[in-house]
Design a protein around this motif. Sequence first.
Motif, PDB file in Angstrom:
ATOM      1  N   ALA A 100      -6.386  -7.234  -6.315  1.00 58.97           N
ATOM      2  CA  ALA A 100      -4.973  -7.312  -5.922  1.00 58.97           C
ATOM      3  C   ALA A 100      -4.457  -5.925  -5.546  1.00 58.97           C
ATOM      4  CB  ALA A 100      -4.139  -7.909  -7.052  1.00 58.97           C
ATOM      5  N   LEU A 101      -4.900  -4.893  -6.299  1.00 57.97           N
ATOM      6  CA  LEU A 101      -4.538  -3.520  -5.943  1.00 57.97           C
ATOM      7  C   LEU A 101      -5.075  -3.169  -4.561  1.00 57.97           C
ATOM      8  CD1 LEU A 101      -5.263  -1.622  -9.294  1.00 57.97           C
ATOM      9  CD2 LEU A 101      -3.034  -2.205  -8.353  1.00 57.97           C
ATOM     10  N   GLY A 102      -6.308  -3.580  -4.289  1.00 58.38           N
ATOM     11  CA  GLY A 102      -6.898  -3.340  -2.975  1.00 58.38           C
ATOM     12  C   GLY A 102      -6.131  -4.047  -1.880  1.00 58.38           C
ATOM     13  N   THR A 103      -5.610  -5.237  -2.196  1.00 56.32           N
ATOM     14  CA  THR A 103      -4.802  -5.974  -1.227  1.00 56.32           C
ATOM     15  C   THR A 103      -3.529  -5.203  -0.875  1.00 56.32           C
ATOM     16  OG1 THR A 103      -5.640  -8.116  -2.007  1.00 56.32           O
ATOM     17  CG2 THR A 103      -3.520  -8.117  -0.844  1.00 56.32           C
ATOM     18  N   VAL A 104      -2.866  -4.644  -1.898  1.00 51.51           N
ATOM     19  CA  VAL A 104      -1.649  -3.862  -1.666  1.00 51.51           C
ATOM     20  C   VAL A 104      -1.966  -2.621  -0.828  1.00 51.51           C
ATOM     21  CG1 VAL A 104       0.158  -2.468  -2.766  1.00 51.51           C
ATOM     22  CG2 VAL A 104      -0.508  -4.679  -3.755  1.00 51.51           C
ATOM     23  N   ALA A 105      -3.049  -1.916  -1.209  1.00 55.07           N
ATOM     24  CA  ALA A 105      -3.423  -0.703  -0.476  1.00 55.07           C
ATOM     25  C   ALA A 105      -3.810  -1.022   0.964  1.00 55.07           C
ATOM     26  CB  ALA A 105      -4.579  -0.003  -1.185  1.00 55.07           C
ATOM     27  N   ALA A 106      -4.581  -2.085   1.156  1.00 55.16           N
ATOM     28  CA  ALA A 106      -5.006  -2.462   2.506  1.00 55.16           C
ATOM     29  C   ALA A 106      -3.823  -2.913   3.355  1.00 55.16           C
ATOM     30  CB  ALA A 106      -6.052  -3.575   2.432  1.00 55.16           C
ATOM     31  N   SER A 107      -2.875  -3.611   2.743  1.00 52.58           N
ATOM     32  CA  SER A 107      -1.679  -4.041   3.480  1.00 52.58           C
ATOM     33  C   SER A 107      -0.860  -2.847   3.924  1.00 52.58           C
ATOM     34  CB  SER A 107      -0.828  -4.973   2.608  1.00 52.58           C
ATOM     35  OG  SER A 107      -1.523  -6.168   2.309  1.00 52.58           O
ATOM     36  N   GLY A 108      -0.771  -1.834   3.043  1.00 48.81           N
ATOM     37  CA  GLY A 108      -0.071  -0.614   3.425  1.00 48.81           C
ATOM     38  C   GLY A 108      -0.766   0.091   4.569  1.00 48.81           C
ATOM     39  N   GLY A 109      -2.100   0.151   4.506  1.00 45.20           N
ATOM     40  CA  GLY A 109      -2.856   0.783   5.575  1.00 45.20           C
ATOM     41  C   GLY A 109      -2.730   0.044   6.885  1.00 45.20           C
ATOM     42  N   PHE A 110      -2.807  -1.276   6.833  1.00 47.51           N
ATOM     43  CA  PHE A 110      -2.691  -2.059   8.062  1.00 47.51           C
ATOM     44  C   PHE A 110      -1.271  -2.017   8.606  1.00 47.51           C
ATOM     45  CE2 PHE A 110      -2.388  -6.010  10.568  1.00 47.51           C
ATOM     46  CZ  PHE A 110      -3.458  -5.803  11.423  1.00 47.51           C
ATOM     47  N   ALA A 111      -0.268  -1.930   7.699  1.00 47.17           N
ATOM     48  CA  ALA A 111       1.122  -1.825   8.150  1.00 47.17           C
ATOM     49  C   ALA A 111       1.328  -0.579   8.991  1.00 47.17           C
ATOM     50  CB  ALA A 111       2.065  -1.801   6.945  1.00 47.17           C
ATOM     51  N   ALA A 112       0.539   0.467   8.696  1.00 45.39           N
ATOM     52  CA  ALA A 112       0.690   1.732   9.416  1.00 45.39           C
ATOM     53  C   ALA A 112       0.242   1.653  10.869  1.00 45.39           C
ATOM     54  CB  ALA A 112      -0.095   2.833   8.701  1.00 45.39           C
ATOM     55  N   VAL A 113      -0.375   0.549  11.263  1.00 47.71           N
ATOM     56  CA  VAL A 113      -0.782   0.418  12.661  1.00 47.71           C
ATOM     57  C   VAL A 113      -0.295  -0.877  13.296  1.00 47.71           C
ATOM     58  CG1 VAL A 113      -2.828   1.857  12.407  1.00 47.71           C
ATOM     59  CG2 VAL A 113      -3.015  -0.594  11.984  1.00 47.71           C
ATOM     60  N   SER A 114       0.317  -1.770  12.508  1.00 51.05           N
ATOM     61  CA  SER A 114       0.715  -3.062  13.069  1.00 51.05           C
ATOM     62  C   SER A 114       2.218  -3.193  13.250  1.00 51.05           C
ATOM     63  CB  SER A 114       0.216  -4.208  12.179  1.00 51.05           C
ATOM     64  OG  SER A 114       0.910  -4.232  10.937  1.00 51.05           O
ATOM     65  N   GLY A 144       0.124 -14.579  -3.936  1.00 49.50           N
ATOM     66  CA  GLY A 144       1.392 -13.865  -4.061  1.00 49.50           C
ATOM     67  C   GLY A 144       1.269 -12.402  -3.685  1.00 49.50           C
ATOM     68  N   SER A 145       0.160 -11.763  -4.077  1.00 46.94           N
ATOM     69  CA  SER A 145      -0.021 -10.346  -3.735  1.00 46.94           C
ATOM     70  C   SER A 145      -0.176 -10.151  -2.235  1.00 46.94           C
ATOM     71  CB  SER A 145      -1.239  -9.775  -4.479  1.00 46.94           C
ATOM     72  OG  SER A 145      -2.442 -10.419  -4.086  1.00 46.94           O
ATOM     73  N   VAL A 146      -0.823 -11.098  -1.573  1.00 52.07           N
ATOM     74  CA  VAL A 146      -0.975 -11.011  -0.114  1.00 52.07           C
ATOM     75  C   VAL A 146       0.383 -11.153   0.579  1.00 52.07           C
ATOM     76  CG1 VAL A 146      -1.906 -12.194   1.914  1.00 52.07           C
ATOM     77  CG2 VAL A 146      -3.362 -11.800  -0.079  1.00 52.07           C
ATOM     78  N   ALA A 147       1.171 -12.164   0.166  1.00 54.31           N
ATOM     79  CA  ALA A 147       2.470 -12.408   0.793  1.00 54.31           C
ATOM     80  C   ALA A 147       3.429 -11.250   0.552  1.00 54.31           C
ATOM     81  CB  ALA A 147       3.076 -13.705   0.265  1.00 54.31           C
ATOM     82  N   ALA A 148       3.439 -10.736  -0.694  1.00 52.56           N
ATOM     83  CA  ALA A 148       4.380  -9.659  -1.029  1.00 52.56           C
ATOM     84  C   ALA A 148       3.972  -8.341  -0.390  1.00 52.56           C
ATOM     85  CB  ALA A 148       4.473  -9.506  -2.546  1.00 52.56           C
ATOM     86  N   ALA A 149       2.691  -8.001  -0.456  1.00 53.40           N
ATOM     87  CA  ALA A 149       2.240  -6.732   0.114  1.00 53.40           C
ATOM     88  C   ALA A 149       2.397  -6.712   1.630  1.00 53.40           C
ATOM     89  CB  ALA A 149       0.788  -6.465  -0.265  1.00 53.40           C
ATOM     90  N   GLY A 150       2.374  -7.882   2.246  1.00 55.32           N
ATOM     91  CA  GLY A 150       2.558  -7.953   3.691  1.00 55.32           C
ATOM     92  C   GLY A 150       3.910  -7.452   4.140  1.00 55.32           C
ATOM     93  N   THR A 151       4.909  -7.473   3.228  1.00 57.53           N
ATOM     94  CA  THR A 151       6.245  -7.013   3.612  1.00 57.53           C
ATOM     95  C   THR A 151       6.264  -5.520   3.928  1.00 57.53           C
ATOM     96  OG1 THR A 151       6.882  -6.572   1.300  1.00 57.53           O
ATOM     97  CG2 THR A 151       7.343  -8.768   2.172  1.00 57.53           C
ATOM     98  N   LEU A 152       5.231  -4.797   3.522  1.00 55.42           N
ATOM     99  CA  LEU A 152       5.167  -3.368   3.860  1.00 55.42           C
ATOM    100  C   LEU A 152       5.153  -3.156   5.371  1.00 55.42           C
ATOM    101  CD1 LEU A 152       2.499  -2.383   1.191  1.00 55.42           C
ATOM    102  CD2 LEU A 152       4.877  -1.616   1.206  1.00 55.42           C
ATOM    103  N   GLY A 153       4.769  -4.194   6.116  1.00 54.32           N
ATOM    104  CA  GLY A 153       4.699  -4.083   7.571  1.00 54.32           C
ATOM    105  C   GLY A 153       6.045  -3.863   8.237  1.00 54.32           C
ATOM    106  N   VAL A 154       7.158  -4.208   7.548  1.00 51.31           N
ATOM    107  CA  VAL A 154       8.469  -3.991   8.166  1.00 51.31           C
ATOM    108  C   VAL A 154       9.088  -2.678   7.713  1.00 51.31           C
ATOM    109  CG1 VAL A 154       8.914  -6.465   8.357  1.00 51.31           C
ATOM    110  CG2 VAL A 154       9.765  -5.228   6.361  1.00 51.31           C
ATOM    111  N   LEU A 155       8.382  -1.915   6.870  1.00 42.21           N
ATOM    112  CA  LEU A 155       8.930  -0.662   6.361  1.00 42.21           C
ATOM    113  C   LEU A 155       8.121   0.550   6.802  1.00 42.21           C
ATOM    114  CD1 LEU A 155      11.068   0.683   4.553  1.00 42.21           C
ATOM    115  CD2 LEU A 155       9.531   0.339   2.616  1.00 42.21           C
ATOM    116  N   ILE A 156       6.803   0.498   6.576  1.00 39.61           N
ATOM    117  CA  ILE A 156       5.947   1.627   6.939  1.00 39.61           C
ATOM    118  C   ILE A 156       5.843   1.703   8.465  1.00 39.61           C
ATOM    119  CG2 ILE A 156       3.580   2.521   6.817  1.00 39.61           C
ATOM    120  CD1 ILE A 156       3.355   1.300   4.049  1.00 39.61           C
ATOM    121  N   PRO A 157       6.040   2.883   9.040  1.00 36.05           N
ATOM    122  CA  PRO A 157       5.971   2.994  10.512  1.00 36.05           C
ATOM    123  C   PRO A 157       4.581   2.656  11.034  1.00 36.05           C
ATOM    124  CG  PRO A 157       6.024   5.177   9.481  1.00 36.05           C
ATOM    125  CD  PRO A 157       6.310   4.182   8.396  1.00 36.05           C
TER     126      PRO A 157
END
Length: 434
Positions: A100-114, A144-157
């Motif tokens: 789940a931690l990896g999911t949060v970290a990966a979502s943050g990383g992917f948010a930085a390009v999507s 739940g961790s996937v859905a919640a961590a995905g919200t980083l996509g609207v914040l991280i440039p």
Amino acid sequence: MDPTLVGIGGIILLMVFLTLRVPIAWSLGIVGFIGLLFLLPSHAAFVSLFELVWSKADSYNLSVVPMFVFMGMLAMESGVGSEIYDACNKWVGHLPGGLALGTVAASGGFAAVSGSSIASVATIGRVAIPEMRKYRYDPQLAVGSVAAAGTLGVLIPPSIILVVYGILTELSIGKLLLAGIIPGIVTMIFFGLMIVVRIRIRPALAPPVAPFSWGERFKSIPQVIPIVILFVAVLGSLYLGIATPTESAAVGCFIAFIILLVKADKPKEAFLKAIWGTVDTVGMIFAIIVCVTIFVAFINLSQIPSKAADAVVSLPWPNYVVFIMIMLLYIPLGMFLDPLGILFITMPIIFPAVIALGYDGIWFGVIVTKLIEVGLITPPLGLNVFVAKSVAPEMEIWDIFRGIGWFVVMDFVTISSLMLWPQLVLWLPDMLMK
């Protein structure tokens, strides 16, 4: 007729249209034009309509939107999401709740390009959910961790929400993008702490996973290098003053295209999918932006924004109490409207009032974006939850909503932190873009 009454009537009509599920672009455009007909002579209303549409559609500032959307689509179709998750999994997968931690970290990383939360949920969810199922993670925690961590996509440039907010408020898009970085990191830290504490208390939620060797971990580092290069190129060109936001987005598109050529199994098909995805998304965004311009002209003529600002400033309460009351409006809105719709409907009225209270527009944009994140995982709409449901169709929708409960709590902890310490938002853009 009193212009303010006409404006109030227009807002009520807009709510009726949205309740009847009339597309938001049509709702804004129709209500705005009807309002102009009430407040202006018919000839002037038609002239204003054409001038407003042309002036907005011809705006150079809008060119940043398709560029960032296309960059995100290229990144999504390149398959880098699975590689980001694989690298994060190898480094933190063995920790309590590591997948789940990896999911949060990966979502943050992917948010930085999507720049898209829906893309983050769909891309990371396809690889993270099966992996967590394999190790018998609690289904609610996994999805739940996937859905919640995905919200980083609207914040991280490059956040499309922050870009559109900048266009609507005429604030620096470069500063807004930089302002989202530290709040995004803070969000990830709070999510991670919550996951670790929960697993410490209830280990059965996430059975332990055998650690990878240090050799395997270091071998995974090259997988994230393309994303780092893309992120640094986009923000670095902005920070150094080499490029405007549109030009930096174009640089990002070029690098994302190279990544797609190298990474995608079928580059031609992936490229075409990215193009059509961009056309579909940008067409929707541009239609709303043009129509909201008509609506904003009507609302300004009705004098509602100025009167609302005066009324808010004259309230016999401390400014922070008034501001919190304004912020609470975004919670129910997030339950029923999509993120862009919330921005387009509220900014013409709310933004002048917030500025009149003396708050910083850049800081306010990040706070609103965080509240929009909450709306993305809040019933009954919760767009991210429905996307997660499509990735894990065997899950009941309300089980997914229950799975994101603690993440919502952490979102409010983050929002409170950003309100108490505004420099978490403002320090980076103030330092890099004086």
